[in-house]
Scaffold this motif. Structure first.
Motif, mmCIF file in Angstrom:
data_model
loop_
_atom_site.group_PDB
_atom_site.id
_atom_site.type_symbol
_atom_site.label_atom_id
_atom_site.label_comp_id
_atom_site.label_asym_id
_atom_site.label_seq_id
_atom_site.Cartn_x
_atom_site.Cartn_y
_atom_site.Cartn_z
ATOM 1 N N UNK B 102 0.844 -1.202 0.000
ATOM 2 C CA UNK B 102 0.000 0.000 0.000
ATOM 3 C C UNK B 102 0.880 1.253 0.000
ATOM 4 N N UNK B 103 1.890 1.247 0.859
ATOM 5 C CA UNK B 103 2.789 2.403 0.922
ATOM 6 C C UNK B 103 3.485 2.578 -0.411
ATOM 7 N N UNK B 104 3.909 1.443 -0.938
ATOM 8 C CA UNK B 104 4.622 1.509 -2.204
ATOM 9 C C UNK B 104 3.726 2.075 -3.305
ATOM 10 N N UNK B 105 2.476 1.639 -3.271
ATOM 11 C CA UNK B 105 1.549 2.086 -4.318
ATOM 12 C C UNK B 105 1.287 3.575 -4.234
ATOM 13 N N UNK B 106 1.469 4.143 -3.063
ATOM 14 C CA UNK B 106 1.171 5.557 -2.885
ATOM 15 C C UNK B 106 2.351 6.472 -3.193
ATOM 16 N N UNK B 107 3.456 5.887 -3.512
ATOM 17 C CA UNK B 107 4.626 6.729 -3.774
ATOM 18 C C UNK B 107 4.596 7.260 -5.215
ATOM 19 N N UNK B 108 4.859 8.565 -5.389
ATOM 20 C CA UNK B 108 4.875 9.117 -6.760
ATOM 21 C C UNK B 108 6.097 8.611 -7.525
ATOM 22 N N UNK B 109 6.003 8.612 -8.853
ATOM 23 C CA UNK B 109 7.164 8.163 -9.635
ATOM 24 C C UNK B 109 8.358 9.091 -9.415
ATOM 25 N N UNK B 110 9.503 8.510 -9.468
ATOM 26 C CA UNK B 110 10.703 9.333 -9.316
ATOM 27 C C UNK B 110 11.005 10.070 -10.624
ATOM 28 N N UNK B 111 11.509 11.279 -10.541
ATOM 29 C CA UNK B 111 11.966 11.951 -11.763
ATOM 30 C C UNK B 111 13.262 11.307 -12.261
ATOM 31 N N UNK B 112 13.507 11.446 -13.526
ATOM 32 C CA UNK B 112 14.722 10.876 -14.120
ATOM 33 C C UNK B 112 15.589 12.013 -14.681
ATOM 34 N N UNK B 113 16.830 11.982 -14.356
ATOM 35 C CA UNK B 113 17.759 13.023 -14.800
ATOM 36 C C UNK B 113 18.709 12.410 -15.821
ATOM 37 N N UNK B 114 18.860 13.129 -16.886
ATOM 38 C CA UNK B 114 19.707 12.618 -17.972
ATOM 39 C C UNK B 114 20.879 13.603 -18.175
ATOM 40 N N UNK B 115 22.079 13.103 -18.005
ATOM 41 C CA UNK B 115 23.273 13.939 -18.238
ATOM 42 C C UNK B 115 24.070 13.339 -19.390
ATOM 43 N N UNK B 116 24.531 14.206 -20.272
ATOM 44 C CA UNK B 116 25.394 13.679 -21.350
ATOM 45 C C UNK B 116 26.497 14.697 -21.675
ATOM 46 N N UNK B 117 27.591 14.172 -22.059
ATOM 47 C CA UNK B 117 28.750 15.002 -22.409
ATOM 48 C C UNK B 117 29.220 14.593 -23.807
ATOM 49 N N UNK B 118 29.471 15.602 -24.651
ATOM 50 C CA UNK B 118 29.940 15.294 -25.995
ATOM 51 C C UNK B 118 31.163 16.154 -26.309
ATOM 52 N N UNK B 119 32.104 15.576 -26.915
ATOM 53 C CA UNK B 119 33.268 16.368 -27.385
ATOM 54 C C UNK B 119 33.159 16.466 -28.894
ATOM 55 N N UNK B 120 33.062 17.699 -29.389
ATOM 56 C CA UNK B 120 32.981 17.856 -30.837
ATOM 57 C C UNK B 120 34.299 17.434 -31.497
ATOM 58 N N UNK B 121 34.237 17.111 -32.763
ATOM 59 C CA UNK B 121 35.459 16.771 -33.493
ATOM 60 C C UNK B 121 36.373 17.997 -33.690
ATOM 61 N N UNK B 122 35.728 19.105 -33.715
ATOM 62 C CA UNK B 122 36.500 20.351 -33.846
ATOM 63 C C UNK B 122 37.123 20.676 -32.508
ATOM 64 N N UNK B 123 38.457 20.637 -32.457
ATOM 65 C CA UNK B 123 39.103 20.837 -31.149
ATOM 66 C C UNK B 123 38.916 22.236 -30.578
#
Lengths: 436, 480
Positions: B102-123
């Protein structure tokens, strides 16, 4: 006195005891002494009227030369001895029925009314009479239905001692007490006249302790043995005078047993059977007369020893009251090995008979209601531990005035008593002698 | 450009704290919830006591030693079982399982955080940073429905465990009555043995003095030895009954040395009057209420599945992209189209489950009514029989014994027949005890039904089993 007056007087005298009793139904057991009171010669040749201890004589009225009597076959409440009542059948309210007493040559008309729940007849046992009067149901007559009255009419042609009983469902009706005695006095008696003339009918019954109805189905195990349907101590003693000539007429309508009746203190001769008079030359002295089933025997004696004399059937179980045989022999057992264990479960239990059974009557053990097992009667020196077919002949100097219930007083030196040590010593008797 | 966090850590801590608080329910709380049900029904006698903290689970409830310190009675045994029986405690933990759901059912969904890092080909280009946050919006929307399903399951579970409390009370009471009956049976078997021993003692003595044939002595001896076996068997039955009760009481070791003094009580002098038993049984039935709750669960589950099926999956989020020295911020929404999978199968299952529970409810109601009538009939019949044994048969047997003693006094029967008659009294006593046991079991069963539980009743076949005397019972022949 002519015969008719004899008869009328006899009826008056013999019926005196009955005057206030319709057929004797209200007679109280033991209320009257078992002797004529007073002794009266009322039959031809000075013959005395018979006495039926604990019983009565049938009243006969005379009409047109006939003696007319009435027997009513009916259920009766009967006391065998104090403490034991039975639901029986009998005649005129009693068992045995009234004694029919007539004189040789008398013609009788006997009405028989049936108040039983089943048919009946009357057979005049030993009497020689017309075939149609013999009373065998189906053979000589049709049965007398409930509520009907039949009439039997015939002449007593032969003197003697006879009996009457039913001949329909004999087993049941006799087992329940339907029987009676018949005395036919000779018209011309021979031999010395008797002073006392008693009638005793022997019988045997099966009455389970605690029950009331005699068991007609029993074939072997009879536990109430009676004279005139009374078990000692219910039997009235016979009071006679020393030197008197006494006649006792025995009849046996037991189901299965003959009875050897043994007398103490006298010898007698058997003078008659139901077949007739025994010639004087054939008689011999005896102390025990065997009365077979279906037979009569008449004995005569003259007692010359005063006292209270026992007479009884000598079959030892016939002088016991209602004792059973469904138990092991206890003689010799040690009650202390048995009683504690049984009493822990049944507190009122007590081992009996381990030293013999003679004193059981005095133990006062509670017994089933309406029963007299092992009980005897009181005597002047303690309990008389016999019962059943046992009674007492009281020989007295003055029988007319003697108390029939009183005990004989022994003159000094005429009675067994404890031996004194000095006497034992003087005669060289060692009571501690050992044998074997 | 000022950088701001998407959510504060304090808000996160609060959310965690709240969720932790919801999940902190302990064994005493589960027990209290069930006790409240019985309190509402005015059955405080069924209140379960457990240690105050989960950490004390191995401790014995304070009232148990006191109850064990004196001879047990039926109510005391029930108190011990409710406090000590570990199967029952396990059932209470199962409430915790449902509560956790019951407690579990009452918990709101967790937010999801997305982090990404990209290095361009152009130095010459700086490092590309992407950050995004996504939240399941449809999960949040559906949360009340999920919570409702779990709450209904929790309610059903409470009712199920309350029924188990009743089961435990009934089982314990029946086991206690059985111990009483077996104790009485042992006493009576012992009494029968004593009767045979008394008969053998009499036979031995009569044999010693030459009054009894060996066959009768041997017969008596055989009867004693058979009766001895009967006593041993009765003793075993008593030991078995004690162990059955020990299991119900949750006792072991030294605690199993309890004793009982009281005999099975006689039935009331007058027959009990039971009114509206079917109506009362139906009204109080935990089974029906549980089934009703399960129907609600199924119904809610069907509603949930239907809503889930028809509601497009929606999630939304924000994202930021750091390009060179600037952040680019944007948002997005993802919508799943409920074209093919609209939870049709789940809905069908849930609806079928509802139908099954509904039919089971009706079947249970029918069985419940029949069971309560059976129990009522059994109480009335066994009560009449027990009273008849006590008031008529036993006195008649005792009268027969007294009359047999009189017949013995009159020298009509032997000591062996006296003892045989005494054994008939004992035999009747044995049958009375069995009838009495049947009566009290039936009473307990009827009480159980009226308290709310009708399954698992040990009414057994009608009629007390005929108790037999030892095989040498017909020994009156000795001495004949």
């Amino acid at each position: 006195m002519d015969r008719r007056k004899f008869v009328q007087f006899g009826v008056a005298a013999g019926g005196a005891l009955l005057a206030s009793q319709a057929f004797g139904q209200n007679a109280k057991p033991g209320a009257a002494p078992a002797r004529p009171s007073p002794k009266r010669a009322v039959f031809p040749g000075g013959q005395v009227a018979v006495t039926t201890p604990n019983g009565v004589t049938l009243p006969l009225k005379e009409k047109d030369g006939l003696k007319i009597g009435h027997l009513v076959a009916m259920p009766v409440k009967h006391t065998f001895a104090p403490g034991l009542e039975g639901d029986c059948w009998g005649y005129n309210g009693r068992t045995p029925g009234p004694t029919i007493e007539v004189v040789e040559g008398d013609r009788v008309r006997i009405y028989v009314t049936n108040k039983l729940p089943e048919p009946t007849t009357v057979h005049w046992h030993g009497v020689i009479l017309p075939n149609g009067m013999d009373g065998v149901s189906g053979l000589n007559q049709r049965p007398i239905k409930t509520g009907e009255t039949f009439v039997y009419e015939f002449t007593f042609r032969h003197p003697g001692t006879y009996m009457y009983h039913p001949h329909f469902d004999e087993m049941t009706q006799m087992a329940l007490g339907m029987m009676g005695m018949i005395v036919v006095h000779p018209k011309r008696p021979k031999g010395p006249p008797v002073d006392r003339d008693f009638v005793l009918m022997t019988h045997e019954w099966k009455i389970t302790p605690g029950s009331r109805r005699p068991d007609p189905n029993e074939m072997t195990d009879f536990n109430v043995l009676t004279f005139n349907s009374k078990a000692f101590p219910g039997t009235e003693p016979l009071v006679v005078g020393r030197g008197e000539r006494v006649r006792i007429r025995f009849g046996n309508l037991s189901a299965m047993d003959h009875h050897p009746i043994h007398f103490h203190g006298l010898t007698f001769e058997t003078t008659w059977t139901d077949g007739g008079e025994i010639p004087a030359a054939a008689r011999h002295p005896e102390t025990t007369v065997l009365v077979p089933v279906g037979s009569t025997r008449v004995i005569e004696f003259v007692p010359d020893e005063l006292g209270d004399w026992a007479f009884h059937c000598h079959m030892t179980h016939h002088v016991m009251n209602q004792m059973g045989h469904g138990m092991p022999v206890m003689v010799g057992a040690n009650a202390r090995k048995i009683d504690p264990r049984v009493q822990s479960l049944v507190p009122s239990y007590m081992t009996m008979g381990q030293t013999g059974m003679g004193d059981m009557a005095e133990m006062g053990m509670p017994v089933p209601k309406n029963s007299i097992p092992m009980g005897g009667g009181p005597g002047p020196f303690g309990s008389i531990d016999m019962g059943g077919m046992f009674t007492i002949l009281k020989v007295r100097e003055s029988p007319e005035t003697a108390d029939p219930k009183g005990w004989y007083t022994h003159p000094k030196g005429t009675q067994a008593e404890r031996a004194e040590d000095a006497l034992l010593k003087a005669d060289g008797i060692d009571p501690d002698a050992t044998f074997g | 450009m000022t950088t701001r966090p998407f959510f504060s850590f304090s808000a996160l801590a609060l959310a965690l704290g709240l969720s932790a608080g919801c999940a902190s329910a302990s064994l005493p709380q589960h027990v209290g919830e069930v006790n409240d049900i019985f309190t509402a029904r005015n059955r405080r006698d069924l209140a379960v006591s457990v240690p105050g903290e989960d950490e004390d689970w191995e401790k014995t409830a304070a009232e148990v030693p006191k109850l064990l310190g004196k001879p047990l009675d039926a109510d005391g045994a029930v108190r011990i079982a409710l406090a000590q029986n570990r199967e029952l405690r396990a059932a209470f933990y199962e409430i915790g399982i449902a509560r956790g759901r019951f407690v579990q059912a009452g918990l709101p969904p967790n937010p999801e955080i997305d982090l990404s890092v990209r290095r361009p080909n152009d130095p010459t280009q700086p490092l590309q940073l992407d950050i995004g946050i996504e939240y399941n919006l449809s999960g949040l929307l559906i949360l009340p429905l999920r919570k409702g399903v779990a709450e209904a399951e929790l309610a059903a579970e409470r009712l199920r465990v309350a029924g188990q409390v009743l089961d435990m009370a009934y089982t314990t009471r029946a086991a206690f009555y059985t111990v009483q009956a077996r104790q009485q049976e042992l006493d009576l078997r012992d009494r029968a043995l004593k009767a045979f021993q008394a008969g053998f003692a009499a036979a031995e003595e009569l044999s010693r003095v030459g009054n009894l044939p060996d066959v009768d002595l041997a017969t008596q001896r055989a009867a004693v030895e058979s009766a001895r076996v009967d006593v041993a068997e009765a003793e075993n039955r008593l030991l078995d009954a004690r162990e059955t009760l020990n299991v119900a009481l949750g006792l072991s070791g030294e605690q199993t040395r309890w004793s009982i003094e009281a005999r099975l009580p006689d039935p009331p002098a007058e027959a009990l009057v039971f009114e509206r038993v079917e109506e009362r049984a139906v009204a109080s039935s935990f089974e029906l209420q549980e089934l009703d709750a399960r129907m609600r669960v199924a119904s809610k589950r069907a509603g949930l599945a239907r809503t889930e099926g028809n509601l497009p999956h929606i999630s939304g989020g924000f994202h930021g992209e750091r390009d060179a020295s600037v952040w680019e911020i944007g948002g997005h929404v993802t919508v799943g189209l409920p074209i093919f999978d609209r939870n049709q199968g789940t809905v069908l299952s849930a609806r079928s489950e509802f139908g099954a529970q509904r039919e089971r409810y009706l079947a249970t109601a029918t069985a419940l009514r029949a069971t309560v009538r059976t129990a009522q009939n059994r109480v009335e019949s066994t009560g009449r029989r027990a009273r008849h044994y006590r008031e008529v048969v036993l006195p008649a047997r005792e009268k027969a014994l007294a009359e047999t003693v009189l017949q013995y006094n009159a020298m009509q029967v032997s000591v062996f027949q006296v003892l045989d008659s005494q054994r008939q009294v004992t035999q009747t006593g044995l049958t009375y005890v069995e009838t009495l046991l049947e009566y009290w079991n039936a009473r307990a069963a009827l009480d159980q039904i009226l308290a709310g539980r009708h399954r698992g009743l040990a009414l057994g076949p009608a009629g007390a089993p005929r108790t037999n005397l030892p095989s040498g019972g017909d020994s009156a022949a000795a001495g004949h």
